[in-house]
Design a protein around this motif. Sequence first.
Motif, PDB file in Angstrom:
ATOM      1  N   VAL A 103       5.985   7.795  -6.698  1.00 44.01           N
ATOM      2  CA  VAL A 103       4.292   8.169  -7.205  1.00 44.01           C
ATOM      3  C   VAL A 103       2.615   7.580  -6.170  1.00 44.01           C
ATOM      4  O   VAL A 103       2.432   8.165  -5.743  1.00 44.01           O
ATOM      5  CB  VAL A 103       4.302   7.559  -8.725  1.00 44.01           C
ATOM      6  N   MET A 104       3.381   6.093  -5.894  1.00 41.24           N
ATOM      7  CA  MET A 104       2.227   5.247  -6.115  1.00 41.24           C
ATOM      8  C   MET A 104       2.046   5.491  -4.357  1.00 41.24           C
ATOM      9  O   MET A 104       1.572   5.464  -3.552  1.00 41.24           O
ATOM     10  CB  MET A 104       2.247   4.249  -6.089  1.00 41.24           C
ATOM     11  N   GLY A 105       3.837   5.682  -3.597  1.00 42.55           N
ATOM     12  CA  GLY A 105       3.637   5.652  -2.012  1.00 42.55           C
ATOM     13  C   GLY A 105       2.829   7.180  -1.708  1.00 42.55           C
ATOM     14  O   GLY A 105       2.310   7.220  -1.176  1.00 42.55           O
ATOM     15  N   THR A 106       3.739   8.259  -2.686  1.00 41.00           N
ATOM     16  CA  THR A 106       2.833   9.885  -2.517  1.00 41.00           C
ATOM     17  C   THR A 106       1.506   9.246  -1.785  1.00 41.00           C
ATOM     18  O   THR A 106       0.806   9.802  -1.110  1.00 41.00           O
ATOM     19  CB  THR A 106       3.573  10.929  -2.991  1.00 41.00           C
ATOM     20  N   PHE A 107       0.666   9.403  -3.495  1.00 41.50           N
ATOM     21  CA  PHE A 107      -0.841   8.457  -3.411  1.00 41.50           C
ATOM     22  C   PHE A 107      -1.429   7.732  -2.643  1.00 41.50           C
ATOM     23  O   PHE A 107      -2.003   8.553  -1.842  1.00 41.50           O
ATOM     24  CB  PHE A 107      -0.806   8.298  -4.966  1.00 41.50           C
ATOM     25  N   THR A 108      -0.715   6.729  -1.878  1.00 40.22           N
ATOM     26  CA  THR A 108      -1.349   5.881  -0.997  1.00 40.22           C
ATOM     27  C   THR A 108      -0.915   6.621   0.595  1.00 40.22           C
ATOM     28  O   THR A 108      -1.797   7.016   0.959  1.00 40.22           O
ATOM     29  CB  THR A 108       0.281   5.024  -0.113  1.00 40.22           C
ATOM     30  N   LEU A 109      -0.568   7.386   0.663  1.00 39.49           N
ATOM     31  CA  LEU A 109       0.229   8.407   2.361  1.00 39.49           C
ATOM     32  C   LEU A 109      -1.378   9.832   2.292  1.00 39.49           C
ATOM     33  O   LEU A 109      -1.732   9.767   2.803  1.00 39.49           O
ATOM     34  CB  LEU A 109       1.001   9.138   2.074  1.00 39.49           C
TER      35      LEU A 109
END
Length: 369
Positions: A103-109
């Motif tokens: 979740v957070m990784g996709t959001f960051t990208l």
Amino acid sequence: MKNVLVTGGAGFIGSNFVRYLLRVEPQIQIINLDALTYAGSLENLKDLPDPQRHIFVQGDICDRALVDRLLAEHHIDTIVHFAAETHVDRSILGPEQFIRTNVMGTFTLLEAARQYWLAEKMPHGDANQVRFHHVSTDEVYGALGPNDPPFSETTPYDPRSPYAASKASSDHLVRAYGHTYGLPYTISNCSNNYGPYQFPEKLIPLIILNALQGRPLPVYGDGQQIRDWLYVEDHCEAIWLVLRKGRAGESYNIGGGNQPPNLQVVQEICEILDELDPESPHTPHSHLIQYVADRPGHDRRYAINAAKVEQELGWRPRQSLSTGLANTVKWYLDNPAWVEAIRKQQEYQGWLAKNYDARQELAKREERK
Ligand code: NAD
Ligand code: TYD
């Protein structure tokens, strides 16, 4: 598409995709960002074709400064996002990392892509020349009953494991960035993959490796759960087709149309091994099959309706389950160094003990009752 950022490109599907892209696209430069978690390995990136067009960067997709720098430094126009925590059983025993990365990784990208492509304006083109492709799973749709129609792109989301919920969440974020900010994206929701370089925590490589060592072949529950199996290179081809020809803002379901129960998959692997390795002391390998305690909340059946990608983009899987499984077993037999490098990992041995010891004990207690 010239400068492609692949995330998770040292994992199973990502490394197959890197290899595929270098082979079929002679002009493309790949930046491969991978944290090298237990599931990622530089062993998966040995002997790449044309390796000077591949740059590996060890790092975390949650590291915004790093992602910003990579996008700008390499003039990235395409992101193919594989990086994730991917194993359902691990998500049941420890969900937190799944929320962070998926979740957070996709959001960051997404934030980094929005900033670089839409806010700062691309140095070499407009928003129509960029694409964020999110690699997702059929598990976001939940589970099917025996007579339900296969999942289509309009099937409502109904994720049922922490893994599936984290992937569903990331799919929603990608769509929201498309609707709200105009980020050009595509999503592919694919069924279970198998093939070379798959980490042996997933069913097919786990069964192959255990069978080679004469260890028990653990079948969860009654073994009648159904998955829709796709050979990994067919998936890679579909992703690249969606990127080149798919419409921005669309999702595409991808599946192999091979839907045997798990027990049959395990038996087929045993038969292939009996044939390829007749001198093995463990022949017939099917004697090693052992029923163990089921996965909590185990999804009973997945099946994909791939009509959209077939009709719109002309994609069809090249491998049947029998040709794909034979290739896969052969690959594991032909690559003992890869197998040994993974098997030696303490983390992997720890995982086997953590996931299977209690399961086997429970199954034995059931038998005694
Ligand atoms: P994998 O577990 O083999 O590889 C995941 C890779 O991501 C590893 O190399 C790991 O090091 C990397 N990674 C993990 N966390 C990271 C982080 N925070 N930053 C950077 N890199 C990180 O996974 P896979 O089976 O190759 O799956 C790839 C993608 O395809 C996933 O998004 C998964 O949800 C999706 N998918 C997988 C399947 C399947 O059957 N394997 C099916 C459909 C969709
Ligand atoms: P897996 O490869 O973990 O993929 P997913 O859970 O994402 O579908 O599992 C595939 C199927 O095989 C699933 O129904 C669970 C089952 N399975 C077993 O029966 N034994 C095992 O040891 C594993 C890992 C999975």
